[in-house]
Design a protein around this motif. Structure first.
Motif, short mmCIF file in Angstrom:
data_model
loop_
_atom_site.label_atom_id
_atom_site.label_comp_id
_atom_site.label_asym_id
_atom_site.label_seq_id
_atom_site.Cartn_x
_atom_site.Cartn_y
_atom_site.Cartn_z
N SER A 98 0.86 -1.17 0.00
CA SER A 98 0.00 0.00 0.00
C SER A 98 0.90 1.23 0.00
CB SER A 98 -0.90 0.01 1.23
OG SER A 98 -0.13 0.08 2.41
N SER A 100 0.98 5.48 0.88
CA SER A 100 0.31 6.64 1.47
C SER A 100 1.28 7.81 1.48
CB SER A 100 -0.17 6.32 2.89
OG SER A 100 0.92 6.01 3.72
N THR A 106 -4.09 7.78 2.55
CA THR A 106 -3.97 6.65 1.63
C THR A 106 -4.00 7.12 0.18
OG1 THR A 106 -5.01 5.20 3.22
CG2 THR A 106 -4.99 4.45 0.94
N TYR A 108 -2.84 4.52 -2.43
CA TYR A 108 -3.27 3.21 -2.91
C TYR A 108 -3.39 2.30 -1.69
CZ TYR A 108 -1.91 4.66 -7.63
OH TYR A 108 -1.80 5.32 -8.83
N ALA A 109 -4.59 1.80 -1.42
CA ALA A 109 -4.80 0.92 -0.28
C ALA A 109 -4.27 -0.47 -0.62
CB ALA A 109 -6.28 0.84 0.06
N GLU A 110 -3.94 -1.25 0.42
CA GLU A 110 -3.49 -2.61 0.19
C GLU A 110 -4.62 -3.37 -0.49
OE1 GLU A 110 -1.16 -6.13 2.59
OE2 GLU A 110 -1.47 -4.18 3.49
N GLU A 112 -5.69 -2.62 -3.42
CA GLU A 112 -6.12 -1.79 -4.54
C GLU A 112 -5.27 -2.10 -5.76
OE1 GLU A 112 -6.78 2.90 -5.71
OE2 GLU A 112 -6.55 2.35 -3.63
#
Length: 186
Positions: A98, A100, A106, A108-110, A112
């Motif tokens: 991820s 941030s 955030t 790109y979230a894990e 994503e």
């Protein structure tokens, strides 16, 4: 006829003249490069100060400085003494990550971004992550703090990450497959 020979002699001597270089009308100095160096040094100093402030504020974790110009801390460390392998050139690794901003927003979230399969040093990956994955063992989770030049730099990722953004990246290394193992399976 004499006039004709004199005319040819004059033209011959004039034609033997060596060419003269043409100089530019205006000359520019290298001041743009000097200004760019100063600007980039100031940017790096500012980003390092941001990162050091984050490290000082997070007293629960111990951050290490890498020789490649970024900082990292283990969220989950592999303490198994039989598993000491880190990825090497050509190994295939699978990892989740991820991204941030340094202040925790955030990008790109894990999950994503799909689980990344990457051949060490043989595919495109931003330089900080490419170097950071090589420090990890299978099963570890590490948080990296990258100055912008180790992340996406001047161009960003042309999507969610802008110009000169330092980033925080959390990486979980799921699997390391040696190149020889993959070739033997095929």
């Amino acid at each position: 006829m004499k006039r004709y020979l004199i005319f040819i002699a004059i033209i011959s001597f004039g034609a033997c003249k060596s060419p003269e270089p043409r100089y530019p009308v205006t000359q520019k100095s290298g001041s743009h490069i000097s200004e760019s160096i100063v600007k980039n040094q100031e940017l790096l100093e500012k980003e390092i100060n941001q990162i050091e402030t984050i490290i000082e504020a997070d007293s629960t974790k111990k951050y290490k400085s890498s020789q490649d110009g970024f900082w990292y801390t283990y969220n989950k460390k592999n303490t198994d003494s039989s598993n000491t392998e880190t990825p090497e050139f050509g190994d295939i690794v699978e990892f989740d990550y991820s991204i941030s901003t340094l202040d925790g927003k955030t990008i790109y979230a894990e999950g994503e971004k799909a689980t990344k399969t990457y051949a060490i040093d043989q595919e495109q990956l931003f330089s900080g992550l490419r170097q950071g994955v090589k420090l990890m063992k299978e099963g570890e989770t590490v948080t990296f703090l990258f100055p912008s030049y180790k992340a996406y730099g001047y161009y960003g990722d042309k999507n969610k990450i802008g110009t000169n953004w330092p980033i925080k990246t959390k990486v979980t290394l799921n699997k390391i497959s040696e190149q020889e193992e993959i070739e033997n399976q095929q």
